[in-house]
Design an enzyme around this catalytic site. Sequence first.
Site, PDB file in Angstrom:
ATOM      1  N   ILE A 264      -0.193   3.460   3.523  1.00 49.61           N
ATOM      2  CA  ILE A 264       0.405   2.262   2.935  1.00 49.61           C
ATOM      3  C   ILE A 264      -0.681   1.299   2.479  1.00 49.61           C
ATOM      4  O   ILE A 264      -1.773   1.250   3.061  1.00 49.61           O
ATOM      5  CB  ILE A 264       1.377   1.602   3.953  1.00 49.61           C
ATOM      6  N   CYS A 265      -0.378   0.558   1.413  1.00 48.42           N
ATOM      7  CA  CYS A 265      -1.247  -0.528   0.938  1.00 48.42           C
ATOM      8  C   CYS A 265      -0.331  -1.690   0.560  1.00 48.42           C
ATOM      9  O   CYS A 265       0.762  -1.805   1.114  1.00 48.42           O
ATOM     10  CB  CYS A 265      -2.121  -0.069  -0.227  1.00 48.42           C
ATOM     11  N   ARG A 266      -0.711  -2.519  -0.369  1.00 47.47           N
ATOM     12  CA  ARG A 266       0.130  -3.655  -0.746  1.00 47.47           C
ATOM     13  C   ARG A 266       1.346  -3.212  -1.552  1.00 47.47           C
ATOM     14  O   ARG A 266       2.465  -3.598  -1.269  1.00 47.47           O
ATOM     15  CB  ARG A 266      -0.668  -4.693  -1.528  1.00 47.47           C
TER      16      ARG A 266
ATOM     17  N   GLY B  53       1.456   0.298  -3.263  1.00 50.22           N
ATOM     18  CA  GLY B  53       1.575   1.746  -3.392  1.00 50.22           C
ATOM     19  C   GLY B  53       0.520   2.424  -4.238  1.00 50.22           C
ATOM     20  O   GLY B  53       0.426   3.641  -4.233  1.00 50.22           O
TER      21      GLY B  53
ATOM     22  N   MET C  85       3.407  -2.474   1.400  1.00 43.73           N
ATOM     23  CA  MET C  85       3.785  -3.520   2.349  1.00 43.73           C
ATOM     24  C   MET C  85       4.805  -4.488   1.763  1.00 43.73           C
ATOM     25  O   MET C  85       5.568  -5.107   2.508  1.00 43.73           O
ATOM     26  CB  MET C  85       2.544  -4.283   2.832  1.00 43.73           C
TER      27      MET C  85
END
Length: 118
Positions: free
Chosen positions: A67-69, A71, A96
Amino acid sequence: MVYESAGVPTATVDELPTDGLVLLDVRESDEWAAGHAPEAIHVPLSELPSRTAELAELPDDRPVHVICRSGGRSARAAAWLNAAGVVDAVNVEGGMHAWRSRGRPLVGDHADEPPEVL
């Protein structure tokens, strides 16, 4: 339901397992400190190649959800992790932002500020 997006296995936040989730957060340290999933493991995208031995020790009986901010970085990380054979990685669609919008828990490293997604 896991599907392929540009060759990268992808899952929505709603499709993540409720038990035994292995969540790898590849955002930068300031993003992590502002707010992250309580059970996540933090390894910034830029550090993945130097931390492969550590990542290879993650459970191998289930996928590692990355996961990141939003995708994008996590899709690149999942593609690299899969190509390198480090782990069975699945990108979390929407990152996120989707995590927060679905009401999943957030914790932060700043006691005097509520957790947020940067």
